[in-house]
Design a protein around this motif. Structure first.
Motif, PDB file in Angstrom:
ATOM      1  N   ASN A 125     -19.236   5.897  -2.321  1.00  0.00           N
ATOM      2  CA  ASN A 125     -19.028   4.457  -2.083  1.00  0.00           C
ATOM      3  C   ASN A 125     -18.365   3.766  -3.264  1.00  0.00           C
ATOM      4  N   ARG A 126     -18.823   4.120  -4.464  1.00  0.00           N
ATOM      5  CA  ARG A 126     -18.297   3.480  -5.674  1.00  0.00           C
ATOM      6  C   ARG A 126     -16.810   3.774  -5.838  1.00  0.00           C
ATOM      7  N   LEU A 127     -16.448   5.038  -5.667  1.00  0.00           N
ATOM      8  CA  LEU A 127     -15.051   5.424  -5.850  1.00  0.00           C
ATOM      9  C   LEU A 127     -14.176   4.869  -4.726  1.00  0.00           C
ATOM     10  N   ARG A 128     -14.699   4.893  -3.504  1.00  0.00           N
ATOM     11  CA  ARG A 128     -13.913   4.340  -2.393  1.00  0.00           C
ATOM     12  C   ARG A 128     -13.626   2.857  -2.597  1.00  0.00           C
ATOM     13  N   SER A 129     -14.629   2.099  -3.043  1.00  0.00           N
ATOM     14  CA  SER A 129     -14.363   0.662  -3.168  1.00  0.00           C
ATOM     15  C   SER A 129     -13.427   0.391  -4.347  1.00  0.00           C
ATOM     16  N   HIS A 130     -13.524   1.216  -5.395  1.00  0.00           N
ATOM     17  CA  HIS A 130     -12.591   1.078  -6.518  1.00  0.00           C
ATOM     18  C   HIS A 130     -11.144   1.338  -6.050  1.00  0.00           C
ATOM     19  N   MET A 131     -10.962   2.419  -5.309  1.00  0.00           N
ATOM     20  CA  MET A 131      -9.617   2.765  -4.827  1.00  0.00           C
ATOM     21  C   MET A 131      -9.079   1.712  -3.862  1.00  0.00           C
ATOM     22  N   ALA A 132      -9.964   1.171  -3.026  1.00  0.00           N
ATOM     23  CA  ALA A 132      -9.536   0.145  -2.068  1.00  0.00           C
ATOM     24  C   ALA A 132      -9.046  -1.101  -2.816  1.00  0.00           C
ATOM     25  N   GLU A 134      -7.794  -1.177  -5.836  1.00  0.00           N
ATOM     26  CA  GLU A 134      -6.504  -0.875  -6.456  1.00  0.00           C
ATOM     27  C   GLU A 134      -5.370  -0.956  -5.431  1.00  0.00           C
ATOM     28  N   GLU A 135      -5.616  -0.388  -4.250  1.00  0.00           N
ATOM     29  CA  GLU A 135      -4.547  -0.357  -3.255  1.00  0.00           C
ATOM     30  C   GLU A 135      -4.222  -1.742  -2.720  1.00  0.00           C
ATOM     31  N   ARG A 136      -5.272  -2.535  -2.513  1.00  0.00           N
ATOM     32  CA  ARG A 136      -5.019  -3.835  -1.880  1.00  0.00           C
ATOM     33  C   ARG A 136      -4.579  -4.876  -2.912  1.00  0.00           C
ATOM     34  N   ASP A 137      -4.868  -4.644  -4.187  1.00  0.00           N
ATOM     35  CA  ASP A 137      -4.576  -5.676  -5.181  1.00  0.00           C
ATOM     36  C   ASP A 137      -3.772  -5.135  -6.384  1.00  0.00           C
ATOM     37  N   LEU A 138      -4.369  -4.236  -7.161  1.00  0.00           N
ATOM     38  CA  LEU A 138      -3.733  -3.853  -8.434  1.00  0.00           C
ATOM     39  C   LEU A 138      -2.387  -3.164  -8.270  1.00  0.00           C
ATOM     40  N   PHE A 139      -2.290  -2.221  -7.351  1.00  0.00           N
ATOM     41  CA  PHE A 139      -1.013  -1.513  -7.171  1.00  0.00           C
ATOM     42  C   PHE A 139       0.081  -2.494  -6.746  1.00  0.00           C
ATOM     43  N   LYS A 140      -0.318  -3.473  -5.946  1.00  0.00           N
ATOM     44  CA  LYS A 140       0.670  -4.460  -5.491  1.00  0.00           C
ATOM     45  C   LYS A 140       1.169  -5.322  -6.650  1.00  0.00           C
ATOM     46  N   ARG A 141       0.282  -5.579  -7.619  1.00  0.00           N
ATOM     47  CA  ARG A 141       0.723  -6.356  -8.791  1.00  0.00           C
ATOM     48  C   ARG A 141       1.750  -5.547  -9.575  1.00  0.00           C
ATOM     49  N   ILE A 142       1.520  -4.246  -9.671  1.00  0.00           N
ATOM     50  CA  ILE A 142       2.493  -3.407 -10.393  1.00  0.00           C
ATOM     51  C   ILE A 142       3.820  -3.387  -9.630  1.00  0.00           C
ATOM     52  N   ASP A 143       3.745  -3.294  -8.308  1.00  0.00           N
ATOM     53  CA  ASP A 143       4.979  -3.358  -7.508  1.00  0.00           C
ATOM     54  C   ASP A 143       5.725  -4.662  -7.798  1.00  0.00           C
ATOM     55  N   THR A 144       4.986  -5.751  -7.887  1.00  0.00           N
ATOM     56  CA  THR A 144       5.601  -7.057  -8.172  1.00  0.00           C
ATOM     57  C   THR A 144       6.285  -7.021  -9.536  1.00  0.00           C
ATOM     58  N   MET A 145       5.601  -6.430 -10.511  1.00  0.00           N
ATOM     59  CA  MET A 145       6.195  -6.325 -11.850  1.00  0.00           C
ATOM     60  C   MET A 145       7.486  -5.501 -11.794  1.00  0.00           C
ATOM     61  N   LEU A 146       7.460  -4.420 -11.022  1.00  0.00           N
ATOM     62  CA  LEU A 146       8.635  -3.541 -10.965  1.00  0.00           C
ATOM     63  C   LEU A 146       9.780  -4.170 -10.168  1.00  0.00           C
ATOM     64  N   ASP A 147       9.419  -5.075  -9.250  1.00  0.00           N
ATOM     65  CA  ASP A 147      10.459  -5.759  -8.486  1.00  0.00           C
ATOM     66  C   ASP A 147      11.293  -6.674  -9.376  1.00  0.00           C
TER      67      ASP A 147
END
Ligand SMILES: [Fe+2]
Ligand SMILES: [Fe+2]
Length: 189
Positions: A125-132, A134-147
């Motif tokens: 549960n802990r790892l799944r919620s961490h990954m979720a 990242e996918e829904r928020d943190l990774f998208k911020r990095i995409d924004t930075m790279l854009d």
């Protein structure tokens, strides 16, 4: 530079897909144990060994570097990032405690089944919620930075380390895990 950084993000997302598959397998083992049956302890051992040698040792440090760059270059997108290294440490500690527990059982120690079930499902549960997150928020911020083409992104610190289960053709240490993934129809190994 940007395309390398994008390749890294692809790698991180691929890691998450693979980790989800392995967590699914761990979930199945826990469910099996919850129904009163003896779990496959060798499979459990391989799963937790995989989690400690790849996600903890390779995936999370890769993300830590990415997030450090995000914090550095785009402080406006860095809200909440301070807690990520602690999250990674906590997940690694839970994972190695669980791995130790399983190793002790395999070595003949009596560990209560209920404790193992609780620890394993807490870890999933802990790892799944961490990954979720990242996918829904943190990774998208990095995409924004790279854009933003004006941002230079330093990927020199990265070294590609192969996933021992999903990328290497021959891996003697994860036979049970590979066989279980193949049975589940996953293209590992
Ligand atoms: Fe992470
Ligand atoms: Fe991650």
């Amino acid at each position: 530079m940007q395309s390398e950084a994008r390749a890294l993000m692809k790698e991180l997302r691929e890691d998450h897909r693979n980790m989800s598959i392995v967590l699914e397998l761990l979930d199945d083992v826990v469910e099996h144990a919850s129904s009163g049956k003896d779990p496959d302890f060798e499979l459990l051992d391989e799963i937790m060994r995989y989690m400690t040698v790849y996600p903890d040792a390779v995936h999370h440090p890769k993300e830590d570097i990415m997030y450090a760059q995000l914090r550095d270059k785009r402080p406006d997108l860095a809200e909440g990032l301070d807690s990520v290294p602690d999250d990674h440490n906590e997940i690694a500690a839970m994972g190695s405690a669980l791995r130790d527990e399983i190793e002790a059982i395999n070595a003949g120690a009596a560990v209560r089944r209920q404790k193992l079930i609780e620890d394993a499902s807490g870890y999933v549960n802990r790892l799944r919620s961490h990954m979720a997150w990242e996918e829904r928020d943190l990774f998208k911020r990095i995409d924004t930075m790279l854009d933003d083409e004006s941002q230079e992104f330093d990927v020199a610190k990265f070294e590609h380390i192969k996933d021992p289960v999903f990328e290497l053709e021959i891996e003697a240490g994860f036979r049970r895990l590979l066989a279980s993934l193949k049975r589940a129809g996953q293209p590992a190994g």
